[in-house]
Design a protein around this motif. Structure first.
Motif, short mmCIF file in Angstrom:
data_model
loop_
_atom_site.label_atom_id
_atom_site.label_comp_id
_atom_site.label_asym_id
_atom_site.label_seq_id
_atom_site.Cartn_x
_atom_site.Cartn_y
_atom_site.Cartn_z
N GLU A 4 9.69 -7.88 -5.67
CA GLU A 4 11.13 -7.63 -5.63
C GLU A 4 11.68 -7.81 -4.22
N GLN A 5 10.93 -7.35 -3.22
CA GLN A 5 11.39 -7.52 -1.84
C GLN A 5 11.48 -9.00 -1.47
N ARG A 58 15.31 2.74 -5.96
CA ARG A 58 15.73 1.55 -5.22
C ARG A 58 17.17 1.67 -4.73
N GLU A 59 18.01 2.34 -5.52
CA GLU A 59 19.39 2.56 -5.10
C GLU A 59 19.42 3.38 -3.80
N GLU A 60 18.60 4.42 -3.75
CA GLU A 60 18.55 5.26 -2.55
C GLU A 60 18.04 4.47 -1.35
N SER A 61 17.06 3.59 -1.59
CA SER A 61 16.49 2.81 -0.50
C SER A 61 17.51 1.81 0.05
N VAL A 62 18.28 1.19 -0.83
CA VAL A 62 19.31 0.24 -0.38
C VAL A 62 20.38 0.99 0.43
N ALA A 63 20.78 2.16 -0.05
CA ALA A 63 21.77 2.96 0.68
C ALA A 63 21.23 3.36 2.05
N ALA A 64 19.93 3.70 2.11
CA ALA A 64 19.33 4.09 3.39
C ALA A 64 19.29 2.92 4.36
N ILE A 119 9.83 -0.52 1.67
CA ILE A 119 11.07 -0.07 1.04
C ILE A 119 10.71 0.65 -0.25
N ALA A 120 10.88 1.94 -0.26
CA ALA A 120 10.47 2.76 -1.41
C ALA A 120 11.12 2.28 -2.69
N GLY A 149 0.80 -1.22 0.00
CA GLY A 149 0.00 0.00 0.00
C GLY A 149 0.83 1.27 0.00
N ARG A 150 1.91 1.29 0.77
CA ARG A 150 2.72 2.51 0.83
C ARG A 150 3.54 2.73 -0.43
N GLU A 151 3.93 1.65 -1.10
CA GLU A 151 4.61 1.81 -2.39
C GLU A 151 3.62 2.29 -3.44
N GLU A 152 2.40 1.78 -3.38
CA GLU A 152 1.34 2.28 -4.25
C GLU A 152 1.16 3.79 -4.03
N ALA A 153 1.18 4.20 -2.78
CA ALA A 153 1.04 5.63 -2.46
C ALA A 153 2.18 6.44 -3.06
N ARG A 154 3.40 5.93 -2.98
CA ARG A 154 4.55 6.65 -3.56
C ARG A 154 4.38 6.83 -5.06
N LEU A 155 3.93 5.78 -5.74
CA LEU A 155 3.74 5.85 -7.19
C LEU A 155 2.61 6.82 -7.55
#
Length: 506
Positions: A403-404, A319-325, A396-397, A120-126
């Motif tokens: 994928e997760q 996804r790169e930013e999320s992995v770094a975070a 995870i944004a 749901g939260r990834e849906e919200a981001r999109l």
């Protein structure tokens, strides 16, 4: 750190997004031109997937058939778009299914492409990404509301970035089904429903009001339909829904005794069966969040998916930013992550062709290598299990649930006995690649167990039918007796799943 190779978007490329919503399925095709997206085709079909979901998480056969017929038509349209430039997203109704794969497998066959399930939260981001690009933001924060068929997303954002994201289990189809299952309308039932739904807003309403926002946007077919009805009734104009207009519309809806007899100017026949639930959700949101006016957006999640694909095809992959975070939050040893990633990718490049692996697999392996020690933040014992749990259950944004789960499966199987049942939870199209990437990650983690700097000399990997041939420098191997012992143990683990590991220390 080494990055996975990805094909950059070229001028003139076609991109396509498929949105398997709980009420409608959408297909949007765009051309990437001069750094911008130009929509070249849209298809929308009312499927009402949520209508067929029963209390046990099963889906009625007639609704499945309706969905598959729609996806087959979409699939025909997608034949002109390169497969790597198509992304299909499934949302709330598929999330609620008891066995999503029983629907997704025939759905992917009908569409001709893989389908990812998003949280749901990834849906919200999109959603926010789509609205932000459709209505370039100024300097003020904004609230975006998206009423789907099964869920409603609420996002506060600043510029192009969402700050807070929430997803509530209330959509036009689900809410109509929940409160007006017998088709009857009444003020008492409406008020009782609002009281019940208002309780769900309490988990975030205070935080949202504290953060504040200057303007509110609404996306999705439901909000667009409400805006059109308000204009037809001369309650508002210019794509604006005000609190007074919404209150008047509520009165108009409740003037009817049943949903079947509900007729309003601007209300389409296909929207009629679910409009009551949609108005109820929006009216409750206006009251809970003290909204005075809302701008109707033409852009929605599907446009957000397209812009997300542009980011993935360029230098701004979220996804790169999320992995770094995650690496920062869980204090991952960056140097060790770099060593394991470099070795894992070197092994991948050796066997990519023989194993039929592709660039997205390489990318997932790279991220799994960076995050393989994630679980150490909890405990060293069973840290691979802890890490997998975090990856599978966190928001995870940029990552879909699919994928997760892929990442979690690699991290879970990086050491000790392989848990084959974890691969069974992946779609059939992904499981073989996940198993092979897990083998590569296992070897990379094993070879760097000592956390020593430097490359592994003489490292080569060859694969054949049921066997892996690993070559290492004899001098290096003699100097690392623990590694040799670990490789002997790895032979046993692989033998248990029918694979033979041959070691060449020449």
């Amino acid at each position: 750190m080494p990055n996975s190779p990805r094909r950059s978007l070229q001028d003139g490329d076609l991109l396509a997004a498929v949105d398997l919503g709980s009420n409608s399925f959408h297909l949007v095709v765009a051309r990437y031109t001069l750094g911008q997206l130009r929509i070249v085709d849209r298809i929308k079909e009312t499927v009402r997937l949520a209508e067929g979901l029963d209390v046990n998480g099963g889906l009625r056969p007639d609704v499945v058939a309706r969905a598959l017929d729609c996806l087959a038509r979409f699939g025909q349209k997608l034949r002109s778009v390169p497969p790597a430039q198509v992304r299909a997203i499934a949302t709330n109704t598929v999330r609620q299914m008891r066995n999503p794969q029983s629907f997704l497998l025939p759905a992917e066959t009908a569409l001709g492409h893989g389908i990812e399930v998003v949280a749901g939260r990834e849906e919200a981001r999109l959603v926010y990404l789509g609205v932000a690009h459709g209505h370039p933001p100024g300097k003020s924060r904004r609230l975006v509301i998206d009423i789907g068929g099964g869920s409603t997303e609420f996002i506060i954002g600043d510029g192009m970035a969402p700050i807070e994201r929430e997803s509530l289990q209330m959509g036009c189809v689900a809410t109509t089904k929940r409160f007006f299952a017998n088709g009857k309308l009444s003020r008492k039932r409406w008020k009782d429903a609002q009281i019940e739904m208002a309780a769900e807003f309490q988990q975030f309403a205070a935080l949202y009001r504290q953060l504040g926002w200057k303007e509110t946007f609404g996306s999705s077919g439901t909000i667009k339909a409400i805006g059109e009805i308000c204009e037809a009734l001369k309650l508002s104009k210019g794509g604006l829904i005000t609190d007074t207009a919404l209150a008047s519309l509520t009165d108009r809806v409740l003037a009817f005794d049943t949903i079947e007899t509900l007729k309003l100017p601007g209300l389409s026949a296909e929207r009629q069966p679910v409009i009551a639930g949609g108005v109820l959700v929006l009216a409750t949101a206006f009251e809970a969040l003290d909204i005075r006016k809302l701008h109707v957006s033409e852009a929605a999640m599907r446009e957000g998916v397209l812009h997300d694909m542009v980011g993935r095809g360029g230098k701004t992959d979220p996804r790169e930013e999320s992995v770094a975070a995650l690496m920062t939050r869980y204090a991952i040893d960056t140097a060790q992550a770099e060593r394991v990633e470099a070795t894992a990718l070197a092994l991948f490049d050796e066997v990519e062709t023989d194993w039929g692996l592709e660039a997205p697999d390489r990318q997932m392996l790279a991220w799994a290598a960076r995050l393989h020690e994630l679980g150490l933040a909890i405990a060293h014992s069973q840290y691979h299990v802890h890490g997998a749990y975090i990856l599978e259950n966190s928001d995870i944004a940029g990552f879909s649930r699919t994928e997760q789960q892929f990442l979690a499966t690699l991290v879970r199987n990086q050491r000790r006995a392989l848990r084959l049942t974890s691969f069974e939870g992946l779609p059939d199209r992904l499981a073989p690649a996940a198993q092979r990437c897990a083998m590569l990650l296992r070897l990379a983690v094993l070879l760097h167990r000592a956390h020593e700097a430097g490359k592994i000399p003489g490292l080569r990997l060859r694969v054949g039918s049921g066997e892996l041939q690993l070559k290492l420098s004899k001098r290096w191997l003699d100097a690392h007796p623990l590694t040799r012992a670990d490789l002997d143990t790895e032979r046993e683990h692989l033998r248990d799943i029918g694979l033979r590991l041959e070691l060449d220390g020449g």
